[in-house]
Design an enzyme around this catalytic site. Sequence first.
Site, PDB file in Angstrom:
ATOM      1  N   ASP A 192       0.638  -1.146  -0.107  1.00 41.47           N
ATOM      2  CA  ASP A 192       0.013  -0.141  -0.177  1.00 41.47           C
ATOM      3  C   ASP A 192       0.918   1.267  -0.042  1.00 41.47           C
ATOM      4  O   ASP A 192       1.996   1.383   0.456  1.00 41.47           O
ATOM      5  CB  ASP A 192      -0.793  -0.014   1.340  1.00 41.47           C
ATOM      6  CG  ASP A 192      -1.838  -1.014   1.190  1.00 41.47           C
ATOM      7  OD1 ASP A 192      -2.246  -1.501   0.165  1.00 41.47           O
ATOM      8  OD2 ASP A 192      -2.307  -1.454   2.132  1.00 41.47           O
ATOM      9  N   TYR A 200       6.617  -8.657   8.462  1.00 40.51           N
ATOM     10  CA  TYR A 200       6.416  -7.083   8.746  1.00 40.51           C
ATOM     11  C   TYR A 200       6.660  -6.583  10.099  1.00 40.51           C
ATOM     12  O   TYR A 200       6.437  -7.324  11.070  1.00 40.51           O
ATOM     13  CB  TYR A 200       4.972  -6.936   8.187  1.00 40.51           C
ATOM     14  CG  TYR A 200       4.615  -7.088   6.979  1.00 40.51           C
ATOM     15  CD1 TYR A 200       4.296  -6.153   5.852  1.00 40.51           C
ATOM     16  CD2 TYR A 200       4.067  -8.514   6.778  1.00 40.51           C
ATOM     17  CE1 TYR A 200       4.199  -6.753   4.581  1.00 40.51           C
ATOM     18  CE2 TYR A 200       3.471  -9.003   5.432  1.00 40.51           C
ATOM     19  CZ  TYR A 200       3.512  -8.151   4.286  1.00 40.51           C
ATOM     20  OH  TYR A 200       3.099  -8.326   3.250  1.00 40.51           O
ATOM     21  N   ASP A 210      -6.996   0.962   8.107  1.00 39.45           N
ATOM     22  CA  ASP A 210      -5.614   1.734   8.438  1.00 39.45           C
ATOM     23  C   ASP A 210      -5.846   3.285   8.597  1.00 39.45           C
ATOM     24  O   ASP A 210      -7.116   3.681   8.448  1.00 39.45           O
ATOM     25  CB  ASP A 210      -4.680   1.602   7.111  1.00 39.45           C
ATOM     26  CG  ASP A 210      -5.265   2.114   5.730  1.00 39.45           C
ATOM     27  OD1 ASP A 210      -5.745   2.839   5.957  1.00 39.45           O
ATOM     28  OD2 ASP A 210      -4.528   1.461   4.690  1.00 39.45           O
ATOM     29  N   ARG A 252      -3.401  -5.457   7.805  1.00 44.60           N
ATOM     30  CA  ARG A 252      -4.645  -4.237   8.260  1.00 44.60           C
ATOM     31  C   ARG A 252      -5.568  -5.067   9.041  1.00 44.60           C
ATOM     32  O   ARG A 252      -6.298  -4.742   9.811  1.00 44.60           O
ATOM     33  CB  ARG A 252      -5.017  -3.612   7.097  1.00 44.60           C
ATOM     34  CG  ARG A 252      -4.051  -2.517   6.420  1.00 44.60           C
ATOM     35  CD  ARG A 252      -4.779  -2.029   5.514  1.00 44.60           C
ATOM     36  NE  ARG A 252      -4.747  -2.738   4.201  1.00 44.60           N
ATOM     37  CZ  ARG A 252      -5.510  -2.540   2.961  1.00 44.60           C
ATOM     38  NH1 ARG A 252      -6.470  -1.974   3.083  1.00 44.60           N
ATOM     39  NH2 ARG A 252      -5.394  -3.489   1.978  1.00 44.60           N
TER      40      ARG A 252
END
Length: 301
Positions: free
Chosen positions: A39, A67, A81, A183
Amino acid sequence: MNSGILLVDKPQGMTSHDVVARVRRLAGTRKVGHAGTLDPMATGLLLIGVNHATRLLHHLVGLDKEYLATIRLGWGTSTDDAEGEAFAAASADAVDAITDAAIADGMARLTGGIDQVPSAVSAIKVDGKRAYQRVREGEQVELAARHVTITAFDLLDRRRDTSAGAAIDLDVRVACSSGTYVRALARDLGDGLGIGGHLTALRRTRIGAFEVTDAPSLDDLDVAAALTSAADAARRAMPAIELAEQDAIDLGHGKRIPAPEGTAREQPIAAIAPDGRLVAIVERRAGQLKVVTGFPQEDAS
């Protein structure tokens, strides 16, 4: 420009397509693609294929990921988000009542094999159109749950934030299978605690055996110097076999060859020629190796 795979550290604010467009200009070729979208708000590792090595990207997309992220507990958003419209916030009392033990339990429930409903603004296609496009056009989108595996969901730090209402910020590390939405983890953790949650920061640090520490920033990218050969990239992503010269020629012509003893079954294998180039990605079928993806002779390293 030779073929190869680039590791790039994507900056915040750019789409993955923006990065591909920049690499196309730097490499002087239109034949550029990436393995796995990030993103715009996210930073971190992108795997970029150049020229014939774009054929390898299909085999890199499914690698597991890692991540670093920040989750804000206290309210959810329309996109799960920080870029989405905020939903009603939980009361300060409700947020204050959340204990460390409750957070640990909530994270444990989201670890292992889980059924996860992707965010509605994901890039998943619904009847040929991306889900996020349908959301932008005012449609209600409900995506089916998919099974994913969260191998690690570790809490690195926790802090209270009162600058924008009662909130708890969690710095976390997530290691997961391909197709996982961090997310959605933030959303589901907040919902499970009864106070809502969303993602405020995301950085991809690893794809399979590829690490962001080996990736230059986009501003510092020297494409020719940074290219990893398709053969070297394939070796890092899957089992590999070293071919005899005649077998390399035969596979290069699309023929099947006998599978060496002990060759892995039901998974892609990188077939490497004596000169070090990637001839093909193959699979074992009934005692033979069958070409799944072939690579032109020009891919010699």
